[in-house]
Design a protein around this motif. Structure first.
Motif, PDB file in Angstrom:
ATOM      1  N   ASP A  22     -11.289   1.860   7.156  1.00  0.00           N
ATOM      2  CA  ASP A  22     -10.168   2.635   6.659  1.00  0.00           C
ATOM      3  C   ASP A  22     -10.551   4.037   6.222  1.00  0.00           C
ATOM      4  O   ASP A  22      -9.707   4.906   6.119  1.00  0.00           O
ATOM      5  N   SER A  23     -11.833   4.224   5.931  1.00  0.00           N
ATOM      6  CA  SER A  23     -12.219   5.524   5.393  1.00  0.00           C
ATOM      7  C   SER A  23     -12.257   6.568   6.502  1.00  0.00           C
ATOM      8  O   SER A  23     -12.622   6.287   7.638  1.00  0.00           O
ATOM      9  N   GLY A  24     -11.834   7.761   6.152  1.00  0.00           N
ATOM     10  CA  GLY A  24     -11.863   8.849   7.104  1.00  0.00           C
ATOM     11  C   GLY A  24     -10.784   8.769   8.165  1.00  0.00           C
ATOM     12  O   GLY A  24     -10.929   9.348   9.234  1.00  0.00           O
ATOM     13  N   VAL A  25      -9.687   8.046   7.899  1.00  0.00           N
ATOM     14  CA  VAL A  25      -8.633   8.007   8.901  1.00  0.00           C
ATOM     15  C   VAL A  25      -7.420   8.804   8.441  1.00  0.00           C
ATOM     16  O   VAL A  25      -7.022   8.732   7.285  1.00  0.00           O
ATOM     17  N   SER A  26      -6.891   9.567   9.350  1.00  0.00           N
ATOM     18  CA  SER A  26      -5.674  10.298   9.046  1.00  0.00           C
ATOM     19  C   SER A  26      -4.496   9.370   9.314  1.00  0.00           C
ATOM     20  O   SER A  26      -4.653   8.246   9.766  1.00  0.00           O
ATOM     21  N   ASP A 202       8.383  16.015  -3.863  1.00  0.00           N
ATOM     22  CA  ASP A 202       7.441  16.415  -4.910  1.00  0.00           C
ATOM     23  C   ASP A 202       6.347  17.329  -4.380  1.00  0.00           C
ATOM     24  O   ASP A 202       5.939  18.271  -5.049  1.00  0.00           O
ATOM     25  N   HIS A 203       5.852  17.025  -3.169  1.00  0.00           N
ATOM     26  CA  HIS A 203       4.704  17.827  -2.738  1.00  0.00           C
ATOM     27  C   HIS A 203       5.119  19.242  -2.352  1.00  0.00           C
ATOM     28  O   HIS A 203       4.316  20.170  -2.466  1.00  0.00           O
ATOM     29  N   ALA A 206       5.300  20.907  -5.643  1.00  0.00           N
ATOM     30  CA  ALA A 206       3.935  21.190  -6.099  1.00  0.00           C
ATOM     31  C   ALA A 206       3.374  22.402  -5.372  1.00  0.00           C
ATOM     32  O   ALA A 206       2.731  23.265  -5.987  1.00  0.00           O
ATOM     33  N   ALA A 216       4.641  29.388   4.792  1.00  0.00           N
ATOM     34  CA  ALA A 216       3.640  28.313   4.784  1.00  0.00           C
ATOM     35  C   ALA A 216       4.255  27.011   4.304  1.00  0.00           C
ATOM     36  O   ALA A 216       3.903  25.936   4.778  1.00  0.00           O
ATOM     37  N   ARG A 220       3.698  24.497   7.078  1.00  0.00           N
ATOM     38  CA  ARG A 220       2.543  23.668   6.777  1.00  0.00           C
ATOM     39  C   ARG A 220       2.928  22.425   5.985  1.00  0.00           C
ATOM     40  O   ARG A 220       2.323  21.382   6.138  1.00  0.00           O
ATOM     41  N   HIS A 221       3.952  22.561   5.133  1.00  0.00           N
ATOM     42  CA  HIS A 221       4.247  21.440   4.255  1.00  0.00           C
ATOM     43  C   HIS A 221       5.489  20.656   4.664  1.00  0.00           C
ATOM     44  O   HIS A 221       5.542  19.453   4.507  1.00  0.00           O
ATOM     45  N   PRO A 224       5.360  19.571   9.408  1.00  0.00           N
ATOM     46  CA  PRO A 224       4.493  18.473   9.872  1.00  0.00           C
ATOM     47  C   PRO A 224       4.908  17.120   9.300  1.00  0.00           C
ATOM     48  O   PRO A 224       4.733  16.096   9.951  1.00  0.00           O
ATOM     49  N   ASN A 225       5.483  17.125   8.108  1.00  0.00           N
ATOM     50  CA  ASN A 225       5.907  15.869   7.504  1.00  0.00           C
ATOM     51  C   ASN A 225       7.238  15.398   8.051  1.00  0.00           C
ATOM     52  O   ASN A 225       7.658  14.277   7.790  1.00  0.00           O
ATOM     53  N   ARG A 311       2.495   0.908   6.479  1.00  0.00           N
ATOM     54  CA  ARG A 311       1.083   1.302   6.436  1.00  0.00           C
ATOM     55  C   ARG A 311       0.197   0.157   5.997  1.00  0.00           C
ATOM     56  O   ARG A 311       0.527  -0.565   5.091  1.00  0.00           O
TER      57      ARG A 311
END
Lengths: 312, 334
Positions: A22-26, A202-203, A206, A216, A220-221, A224-225, A311
């Protein structure tokens, strides 16, 4: 009893601990992991890969020139005779005496081209309109969305037919444009919806609290989401645009030059002889259905895989 | 001169078809450089709206902000969008409640931290990455180089909040607003994050506005505490005075409703009756009167004014007498 209980707890503990894989997965990587295990996706992928491969190599794969009337001498219009299956021509000929298998194989090219280009153009238009509406909001949003509503209120095939009819000379290009325009409002509406949800997230708040510039923030925020549902829709639209394009050709609004084979047009050409030679309708219709099914399966499994609620 | 001066800040929401709602009603307070000021109150008392108003993050449409917010002598409420944007993240930083949803899920932590550095300090990407490693180190994230390439969902809750604090402090702002920064975290992680904030505030000299409903957080961190109720400050005092001698019945009630380890067995908590929904408008009464044990007739007929009582600000017709609280006082002295 204690043993099984302990095992259960261990299993539970293990399932909550991050696995090494699981580590390092996008997000994309973990979606891909889930996709690979989905049989529906595998079936869709096999169909699609096969279809694309055939389309790419069909000029070399086809046993005969799809435009040459090799079997013209066997066509007797008056008695409704069409060349039957025979050595060298496993599916026989079409009503003009051209090798049917070759036309079917080469026809996949037009279908792939229409599907891909119509989807890309529709996607591009939808992205622009959806981003504008979702990012700017206010009156821009109102204007864009009312236009989109008007387009969505007309049944898609009827809209495509009307747009094709506007062109003086129908061609494969006009089919692509007509089908693409029909898809734009779907993409625009979908993207605008997820952009609006992002705008209040929220993001994004933020990011604004950090002084990030509006450009941006949007590109960027927010964008893509917001793309997940749009990507899913694009694979589904590939299927519908193939069907729509075939329908336009079938109705005679496609390329009038029938030396370039196309499945919808082949289906239209076989229409008059469907009671005496049903195979001539069956093959192109079957191809359209299978290919559309392939893209739909991919789209549906992609939607499941990208669903954040699924997920892990 | 105070670093931040909030004067008579009023925020009201105007939505079509709905009555005007005043979330913040004439709030005034000051923050000195390096000072930690708490804004305390239950949900809906206007704490978060106050912080968003200071940061200029309220929606332009629908929210009406009046009064004055001066930061180092500059009136923030009258700055253009562009100028305010330049200050956010550079002069004023903010940390939010939910660390997972406050991070962009599709971008690596590294890109999110460097974005601020590139934006405000004009650093090239490479230098920003090095600085970001430093920052993550400073907020106590182990193995920062690896973490920079990871995505928010791969970090634990505490680490996410640390990353957000790193982003908020990346440009060394002189004021940090922390809006319930520990609410979404485990108790042990809460303590770590509070310790981190305390340490950073001490080391960098950043002033901190701590927004919370948790008096425990206030007790450990704040120099001065403002208690908000119904969009107005009802009591302001230095931390020690507030805890030892809460004068406003609301503050008193908040303190009485905290579970304590040293309470006698079987002793019940004393909750404040009712909820924020029971508020009455401040116009001709005290908004807290319907829930107040000390309420007099005057509380329901006349708005209490802000008054100074022995070094503390109080908005109450009938404050709790210090003597009545001798027992609690004893407890806290231990």
């Amino acid at each position: 009893m204690t043993g099984t209980k302990k095992q259960r707890i261990d299993a539970l503990a293990e399932s909550t601990v991050d696995k090494p894989e699981d580590s390092g997965v996008s997000l994309a990587a973990s979606a891909w992991r889930r996709l690979r295990r989905n049989p529906a996706f595998l079936v869709g992928a096999v169909i699609t890969v096969l279809f694309v491969a055939v389309a790419l190599i069909s000029p070399w794969l086809a046993p005969h020139d799809p435009a040459a009337r090799d079997l013209a001498d066997q066509v007797v219009k008056a008695r409704n005779e069409i060349p039957p299956a025979q050595p060298g021509h496993p599916l026989g000929g079409d009503p003009q005496g051209r090798d049917f298998l070759s036309r079917l194989l080469v026809g996949s090219q037009q279908t792939l081209m229409v599907g891909v280009f119509a989807t890309l153009i529709g996607l591009a238009g939808g992205l622009v309109l959806g981003t504008l509406a979702g990012a700017l909001g206010g009156w821009v949003d109102s204007v864009v969305m009312r236009a989109v509503d008007v387009m969505l209120s007309v049944p898609s095939l009827l809209l495509a037919v009307s747009i094709s009819a506007l062109f003086a000379r129908p061609s494969q290009f006009t089919v692509i444009i007509a089908v693409a325009i029909v898809q734009i409002p779907i993409f625009a509406r979908l993207l605008r919806g997820s952009m609006l949800a992002q705008r209040g997230s929220d993001h994004v708040l933020a990011a604004r609290s950090l002084g990030v510039r509006p450009g941006a923030i949007v590109f960027r925020h927010m964008l893509p989401n917001s793309l997940g549902p749009v990507i899913v829709q694009a694979t589904l639209v590939l299927a519908t645009s193939i069907i729509d394009a075939a329908a336009l050709s079938f109705l005679g609004l496609g390329n009038p030059d029938d030396s370039v084979p196309e499945w919808g047009q082949m289906l239209g050409g076989s229409q008059q002889v469907i009671d005496s030679h049903p195979a001539l309708s069956f093959w192109p219709a079957g191809c359209i259905i299978v290919v559309a099914l392939g893209f739909t399966l991919i789209g549906e499994s992609l939607r499941d895989a990208l669903d954040p609620k699924n997920r892990r | 001169m105070a670093l931040l001066e909030v004067r008579d800040l009023t925020v009201s929401f105007h939505r079509r078809g709905e009555p005007v709602f005043t979330a913040v009603d004439g709030v005034s307070f000051e923050v000195e450089p390096g000072q930690t000021v708490g804004l305390v109150g239950e949900s809906g008392c206007g704490k978060s709206v106050t912080s968003l108003a200071i940061m200029g993050l309220l929606p332009k449409r629908g929210a009406k902000v009046s009064g004055s917010v001066t930061f180092e002598g500059t009136e923030l409420l009258r700055l253009s969008d562009r100028d305010m944007r330049d200050r956010r993240g550079r002069d004023l930083g903010m940390v939010f409640q939910d660390p997972l949803s406050s991070l962009n899920p599709v971008i690596s932590i590294g890109l999110q931290v460097t974005e601020v550095l590139e934006r405000h300090r004009g650093m090239p990407r490479k230098q920003a990455m090095a600085e970001a490693t430093d920052l993550l180190n400073k907020v106590g994230i182990p193995d920062p180089t690896r973490r920079l390439s990871e995505y928010p969902h791969q970090l634990s809750g505490g680490m996410r909040q640390r990353a957000l604090i790193a982003m908020a402090l990346a440009c060394r702002p002189r004021l940090l607003i922390a809006d319930e920064p520990t609410t979404a975290l485990d108790v042990t992680i809460q303590a770590q994050i509070l310790a981190l904030l305390k340490e950073l505030v001490r080391d960098t000299g950043t002033a901190l506005i701590m927004i919370t409903h948790d008096l425990g957080v206030v007790a450990g961190l704040c120099d001065q505490v403002n208690v908000l109720y119904g969009g107005r400050i009802v009591e302001r005092a230095q931390r020690h005075e507030l805890f030892v001698e809460p004068r406003h019945p609301y503050t008193h009630g908040l303190l009485a409703s905290i579970p304590r380890l040293d309470a006698a067995r079987g002793q019940k908590l004393v909750p404040i009756p009712g909820s924020v929904a029971d508020n009455i408008p401040w116009d001709h009464a005290c908004a807290f009167a319907p829930r107040c044990a000390n309420a007099l007739d005057v509380c329901r007929g006349q708005t209490p004014a802000e008054e100074w009582h022995e070094g503390r600000l109080l908005r109450c017709h009938n404050p709790v007498e210090p003597a009545a609280d001798a027992a609690a006082k004893e407890d806290l002295r231990v």
